[in-house]
Write an enzyme that holds these catalytic residues in place. Structure first.
Site, PDB file in Angstrom:
ATOM      1  N   ASP A 162      32.030 -16.093  59.648  1.00 40.96           N
ATOM      2  CA  ASP A 162      32.083 -17.289  58.784  1.00 40.96           C
ATOM      3  C   ASP A 162      33.701 -18.162  58.802  1.00 40.96           C
ATOM      4  O   ASP A 162      34.052 -17.092  59.247  1.00 40.96           O
ATOM      5  CB  ASP A 162      31.723 -17.436  57.315  1.00 40.96           C
ATOM      6  CG  ASP A 162      32.658 -16.277  56.633  1.00 40.96           C
ATOM      7  OD1 ASP A 162      33.239 -14.932  57.300  1.00 40.96           O
ATOM      8  OD2 ASP A 162      33.385 -16.743  55.936  1.00 40.96           O
ATOM      9  N   GLU A 205      27.404  -4.381  62.810  1.00 38.95           N
ATOM     10  CA  GLU A 205      28.477  -5.366  62.236  1.00 38.95           C
ATOM     11  C   GLU A 205      28.943  -6.439  63.540  1.00 38.95           C
ATOM     12  O   GLU A 205      28.683  -6.498  64.310  1.00 38.95           O
ATOM     13  CB  GLU A 205      29.277  -4.610  62.777  1.00 38.95           C
ATOM     14  CG  GLU A 205      31.561  -4.877  62.517  1.00 38.95           C
ATOM     15  CD  GLU A 205      31.269  -5.452  60.679  1.00 38.95           C
ATOM     16  OE1 GLU A 205      30.492  -6.008  59.650  1.00 38.95           O
ATOM     17  OE2 GLU A 205      32.659  -5.469  60.708  1.00 38.95           O
ATOM     18  N   ASP A 206      30.246  -7.521  62.568  1.00 37.70           N
ATOM     19  CA  ASP A 206      29.200  -8.782  63.775  1.00 37.70           C
ATOM     20  C   ASP A 206      31.092  -8.732  64.860  1.00 37.70           C
ATOM     21  O   ASP A 206      31.328  -8.956  65.520  1.00 37.70           O
ATOM     22  CB  ASP A 206      30.129 -10.144  62.725  1.00 37.70           C
ATOM     23  CG  ASP A 206      30.840  -9.601  61.599  1.00 37.70           C
ATOM     24  OD1 ASP A 206      31.937  -9.217  60.857  1.00 37.70           O
ATOM     25  OD2 ASP A 206      30.823 -10.552  60.563  1.00 37.70           O
ATOM     26  N   PHE A 262      40.180 -17.249  65.699  1.00 41.79           N
ATOM     27  CA  PHE A 262      39.361 -16.704  64.933  1.00 41.79           C
ATOM     28  C   PHE A 262      37.711 -17.090  64.752  1.00 41.79           C
ATOM     29  O   PHE A 262      37.949 -18.524  65.690  1.00 41.79           O
ATOM     30  CB  PHE A 262      39.669 -17.756  62.823  1.00 41.79           C
ATOM     31  CG  PHE A 262      39.395 -17.105  62.060  1.00 41.79           C
ATOM     32  CD1 PHE A 262      40.196 -16.317  61.585  1.00 41.79           C
ATOM     33  CD2 PHE A 262      38.186 -17.991  61.852  1.00 41.79           C
ATOM     34  CE1 PHE A 262      39.186 -15.270  60.321  1.00 41.79           C
ATOM     35  CE2 PHE A 262      37.504 -17.159  60.731  1.00 41.79           C
ATOM     36  CZ  PHE A 262      38.422 -16.487  59.936  1.00 41.79           C
ATOM     37  N   ASP A 275      37.798  -6.157  63.778  1.00 42.91           N
ATOM     38  CA  ASP A 275      39.089  -7.063  63.992  1.00 42.91           C
ATOM     39  C   ASP A 275      40.358  -5.571  63.637  1.00 42.91           C
ATOM     40  O   ASP A 275      40.611  -5.068  64.603  1.00 42.91           O
ATOM     41  CB  ASP A 275      39.059  -7.888  63.017  1.00 42.91           C
ATOM     42  CG  ASP A 275      40.626  -8.693  63.013  1.00 42.91           C
ATOM     43  OD1 ASP A 275      40.906  -8.914  63.795  1.00 42.91           O
ATOM     44  OD2 ASP A 275      40.782  -9.561  61.740  1.00 42.91           O
ATOM     45  N   ARG A 320      28.514 -20.422  59.679  1.00 40.30           N
ATOM     46  CA  ARG A 320      27.575 -18.820  59.945  1.00 40.30           C
ATOM     47  C   ARG A 320      25.818 -19.781  60.751  1.00 40.30           C
ATOM     48  O   ARG A 320      25.246 -19.171  61.171  1.00 40.30           O
ATOM     49  CB  ARG A 320      26.919 -18.316  58.553  1.00 40.30           C
ATOM     50  CG  ARG A 320      28.264 -17.681  58.003  1.00 40.30           C
ATOM     51  CD  ARG A 320      27.600 -16.854  56.843  1.00 40.30           C
ATOM     52  NE  ARG A 320      28.138 -16.534  56.362  1.00 40.30           N
ATOM     53  CZ  ARG A 320      29.377 -15.606  56.070  1.00 40.30           C
ATOM     54  NH1 ARG A 320      29.286 -14.897  56.998  1.00 40.30           N
ATOM     55  NH2 ARG A 320      29.977 -15.518  54.395  1.00 40.30           N
ATOM     56  N   GLY A 344      27.841 -11.531  58.000  1.00 45.34           N
ATOM     57  CA  GLY A 344      28.587 -12.080  58.964  1.00 45.34           C
ATOM     58  C   GLY A 344      27.647 -11.191  59.856  1.00 45.34           C
ATOM     59  O   GLY A 344      26.962 -11.692  61.612  1.00 45.34           O
TER      60      GLY A 344
HETATM   61  P1  IMP Z   1      38.361  -5.909  59.961  1.00 43.95           P
HETATM   62  O1  IMP Z   1      38.395  -4.656  58.824  1.00 43.95           O
HETATM   63  O2  IMP Z   1      39.782  -6.530  60.393  1.00 43.95           O
HETATM   64  O3  IMP Z   1      38.809  -5.032  61.446  1.00 43.95           O
HETATM   65  O4  IMP Z   1      37.740  -6.508  59.422  1.00 43.95           O
HETATM   66  C1  IMP Z   1      36.555  -7.279  59.952  1.00 43.95           C
HETATM   67  C2  IMP Z   1      35.636  -8.435  59.532  1.00 43.95           C
HETATM   68  O5  IMP Z   1      36.647  -9.236  59.123  1.00 43.95           O
HETATM   69  C3  IMP Z   1      33.958  -8.007  59.812  1.00 43.95           C
HETATM   70  O6  IMP Z   1      32.858  -7.844  59.782  1.00 43.95           O
HETATM   71  C4  IMP Z   1      34.202  -9.804  59.911  1.00 43.95           C
HETATM   72  O7  IMP Z   1      33.521 -10.223  59.265  1.00 43.95           O
HETATM   73  C5  IMP Z   1      35.628 -10.409  59.013  1.00 43.95           C
HETATM   74  N1  IMP Z   1      36.853 -11.224  60.913  1.00 43.95           N
HETATM   75  C6  IMP Z   1      36.805 -10.583  61.570  1.00 43.95           C
HETATM   76  N2  IMP Z   1      37.802 -11.382  62.413  1.00 43.95           N
HETATM   77  C7  IMP Z   1      37.255 -11.967  62.539  1.00 43.95           C
HETATM   78  C8  IMP Z   1      36.899 -13.806  62.456  1.00 43.95           C
HETATM   79  O8  IMP Z   1      37.213 -14.060  63.826  1.00 43.95           O
HETATM   80  N3  IMP Z   1      36.281 -14.729  62.071  1.00 43.95           N
HETATM   81  C9  IMP Z   1      35.998 -14.116  61.486  1.00 43.95           C
HETATM   82  N4  IMP Z   1      35.523 -12.938  60.343  1.00 43.95           N
HETATM   83  C10 IMP Z   1      36.644 -12.145  61.175  1.00 43.95           C
HETATM   84 MG    MG Z   2      31.685  -8.300  58.930  1.00 43.18          MG
END
Ligand code: IMP
Ligand code: MG
Length: 173
Positions: free
Chosen positions: A156, A96-97, A149, A100, A162, A41
């Site tokens: 993605d 990082e993208d 989302f 979440d 992407r 991402g």
């Molecule tokens: P976390 O471990 O839940 O913080 O997940 C983070 C990762 O989940 C990010 O780096 C993204 O790759 C993916 N992610 C979280 N939210 C979204 C979203 O809204 N769209 C797409 N990918 C997401």
């Molecule tokens: Mg990611």
């Protein structure tokens, strides 16, 4: 086909990337940071960020297990593609993208810290704080986003979207 709507347009993203680059350049003056992009991402963000940085730096990538086709993290994180160089003694900046739940990054930051880098900081394009399960300190943040989302600008849904130049969200039906 899911519908997508623009949340943050490309001009706004470009301005923010320039601001973040200015902060990074100031904070890492006289150092050669190792930027670690979290695949997949972060690839567009990282590509824009490094070109806005007029300083010595190195780039590596790491890949963590992803959501697969789900829109929600399983909470179990694994490194599925590791770094090719040591981070010992380095000034590491993780790119990082989107933050979440925070589960992926708290895992990654702990793993990196065990390898004795000189410093570890986090630069995230987007933050969805309403969904946080584990606290993660973001040192350089692009935008805070609502609990939608997100797709586009490298991010993605099920490997699609992407390539969208703007940061978008998917409309729920
Ligand atoms: P976390 O471990 O839940 O913080 O997940 C983070 C990762 O989940 C990010 O780096 C993204 O790759 C993916 N992610 C979280 N939210 C979204 C979203 O809204 N769209 C797409 N990918 C997401
Ligand atoms: Mg990611």
């Amino acid at each position: 086909m899911d519908r997508h709507k623009v949340l943050i347009n490309r001009e706004h993203v470009k301005e923010k990337v320039a601001e973040l680059a200015a902060q990074v350049q100031r904070d890492y003056a006289d150092r050669t940071p190792l930027l670690i992009g979290v695949l997949k991402g972060s690839f567009v963000f990282l590509a824009d960020l490094v070109r806005a940085l007029d300083m010595p730096l190195e780039v590596e990538f790491i890949r963590l297990s992803s959501y697969g086709a789900a829109k929600e993290s399983s909470g179990e994180v694994k490194v599925i593609q590791n770094l090719n160089s040591s981070v010992e003694g380095r000034d590491v900046l993780v790119i990082e993208d989107i933050e979440d739940t925070g589960l992926s990054l708290s895992f990654l930051l702990n793993t990196l810290r065990d390898q004795k880098p000189s410093s570890v900081r986090l630069c995230a394009l987007l933050d969805k704080p309403s969904r946080r399960k584990t606290p993660v300190e973001i040192d350089y943040l692009g935008f805070t986003v609502p609990d939608r989302f997100i797709v586009g600008y490298g991010i993605d849904f099920n490997e699609q979207y992407r390539n969208l130049p703007d940061i978008c969200y998917l409309e729920e039906d």
